[in-house]
Scaffold this motif. Structure first.
Motif, short mmCIF file in Angstrom:
data_model
loop_
_atom_site.label_atom_id
_atom_site.label_comp_id
_atom_site.label_asym_id
_atom_site.label_seq_id
_atom_site.Cartn_x
_atom_site.Cartn_y
_atom_site.Cartn_z
N UNK A 1 0.82 -1.21 0.00
CA UNK A 1 0.00 0.00 0.00
C UNK A 1 0.85 1.26 0.00
N UNK A 2 2.16 1.13 -0.02
CA UNK A 2 3.05 2.28 0.06
C UNK A 2 2.87 3.20 -1.14
N UNK A 3 3.34 4.45 -0.97
CA UNK A 3 3.28 5.42 -2.07
C UNK A 3 3.96 4.83 -3.31
N UNK A 4 5.04 4.09 -3.08
CA UNK A 4 5.65 3.29 -4.13
C UNK A 4 5.33 1.84 -3.78
N UNK A 5 4.30 1.25 -4.40
CA UNK A 5 3.86 -0.09 -4.02
C UNK A 5 5.01 -1.11 -4.04
N UNK A 6 5.05 -1.92 -3.00
CA UNK A 6 6.10 -2.93 -2.92
C UNK A 6 7.35 -2.44 -2.22
N UNK A 7 7.27 -1.26 -1.58
CA UNK A 7 8.42 -0.75 -0.84
C UNK A 7 8.84 -1.77 0.23
N UNK A 8 10.15 -2.07 0.29
CA UNK A 8 10.65 -3.06 1.25
C UNK A 8 10.72 -2.44 2.64
N UNK A 9 10.02 -3.06 3.58
CA UNK A 9 10.04 -2.61 4.97
C UNK A 9 11.21 -3.21 5.74
N UNK B 1 1.78 7.33 7.86
CA UNK B 1 0.45 7.43 7.25
C UNK B 1 0.53 7.62 5.73
N UNK B 2 1.60 8.28 5.27
CA UNK B 2 1.74 8.53 3.83
C UNK B 2 1.90 7.24 3.03
N UNK B 3 2.24 6.13 3.72
CA UNK B 3 2.39 4.84 3.06
C UNK B 3 1.25 3.89 3.39
N UNK B 4 0.13 4.47 3.86
CA UNK B 4 -1.06 3.70 4.17
C UNK B 4 -2.23 4.24 3.36
N UNK C 1 -14.22 3.18 12.59
CA UNK C 1 -13.33 4.35 12.50
C UNK C 1 -12.85 4.47 11.05
N UNK C 2 -13.57 5.26 10.27
CA UNK C 2 -13.25 5.37 8.85
C UNK C 2 -11.98 6.20 8.61
N UNK C 3 -11.46 6.83 9.66
CA UNK C 3 -10.22 7.59 9.50
C UNK C 3 -8.99 6.69 9.59
N UNK C 4 -9.19 5.46 10.02
CA UNK C 4 -8.06 4.54 10.12
C UNK C 4 -7.50 4.23 8.74
N UNK C 5 -6.20 4.20 8.63
CA UNK C 5 -5.51 3.86 7.39
C UNK C 5 -4.83 2.51 7.55
N UNK C 6 -4.79 1.72 6.49
CA UNK C 6 -4.20 0.40 6.61
C UNK C 6 -3.18 0.14 5.49
#
Length: 261
Positions: free
Chosen positions: A67-75, A96-99, A122-127
């Motif tokens: 879900x990252x801004x660049x999908x597939x970003x290695x954590x 949050x920018x990567x959710x 809680x619709x403000x939650x990001x996943x």
């Protein structure tokens, strides 16, 4: 004198309350994922023979944020041992920018031929959804904690149940639940999705269970899927959704439908 003592206690109480209320909450801890990889037997005719001991050697395993801004970003990157045991430690938090909000595909809304309802506390939650991919000397395919069960009847009809673990990061606590029933026009297949997940802030393991029933002619008749909280499945293997790794003898006509929502 007694009144003076009581007054002193009363004056000190607010200071005590302030001191207690200023306690810093414990910092979030890194999240460690451990497991054992298995190879799969594509020629298996029953689930007992589906998994076999790991023989693909040592290497690395990457945890990626889909879900990252660049999908597939290695954590994070971990180690796979020759016997298939592995571990990888994820960071304590994800920005949050990567959710993202709960994906539209999970909202069970707007699909033709479907009736649905979804409640989100809680619709403000990001996943963010975390995937695991092998690297190093291994072949780069995704791996999941999963299990597969099958039943074949004498008339060749049957059922396949695929259970997979999904790791999700949530920016805040939220609960989401709902049901959807779909029947595509011109198709006899009835599909039912049910979600009942209680996410805490941080990492959460969800269990996706998808059952497929098929007729003696190999035509799919029913799809049922559920998504709930759970622990990781005990065995990890190449993701059955990639590489045709669900044996044809088990999958029958359902192979093309083994997809995450």
């Amino acid at each position: 004198m007694k009144n003076m003592k009581l007054m002193g206690v009363a004056l000190g109480l607010p200071l005590l309350l302030v001191a207690c209320s200023s306690t810093t909450p414990p910092a979030a801890k890194e999240y460690k994922v451990e497991g054992t990889l298995f190879d799969v037997n594509e020629a298996a005719t029953n689930e007992a023979d589906y998994f076999k001991p790991w023989g693909s050697g040592a290497g690395t395993i990457e945890a990626k944020n889909l879900t990252a801004a660049i999908p597939g970003t290695v954590l994070a990157t971990g180690t796979v041992n020759a016997d298939g045991t592995f571990s990888v430690t994820l960071p304590a938090a994800i920005a949050d920018s990567d959710l993202a909000p709960i994906p539209e595909a999970q909202k069970l809304e707007g699909n033709p031929g479907c009736t649905s309802e979804l409640k989100i506390s809680n619709e403000k939650a990001l996943i963010g959804t975390i995937a695991f991919v092998l690297g190093g000397n291994l072949d780069g395919l995704p791996v999941t904690a999963n299990s597969i069960q099958s039943v074949t009847n004498p008339d060749k009809s049957g059922e396949i149940t695929l259970t997979q673990s999904i790791l999700v990061y949530s920016s805040a606590s939220t609960k989401f639940s709902g049901n959807q029933t779909c029947q595509t026009e011109g198709s006899a297949t009835i599909a039912t999705d049910s979600i009942n997940a209680d996410l805490k802030k941080g990492f959460n393991v969800l269990k996706s269970v998808r059952a497929f029933k098929f007729s003696s002619e190999g035509m799919e008749t029913v799809q049922n899927s559920t998504l709930t909280n759970a622990e990781f499945q005990p065995r990890w293997s190449f993701d059955p959704e990639f590489g045709g790794l669900v044996p044809n003898s088990l999958a029958k006509a359902t192979q093309s439908h083994l997809r995450f929502k």
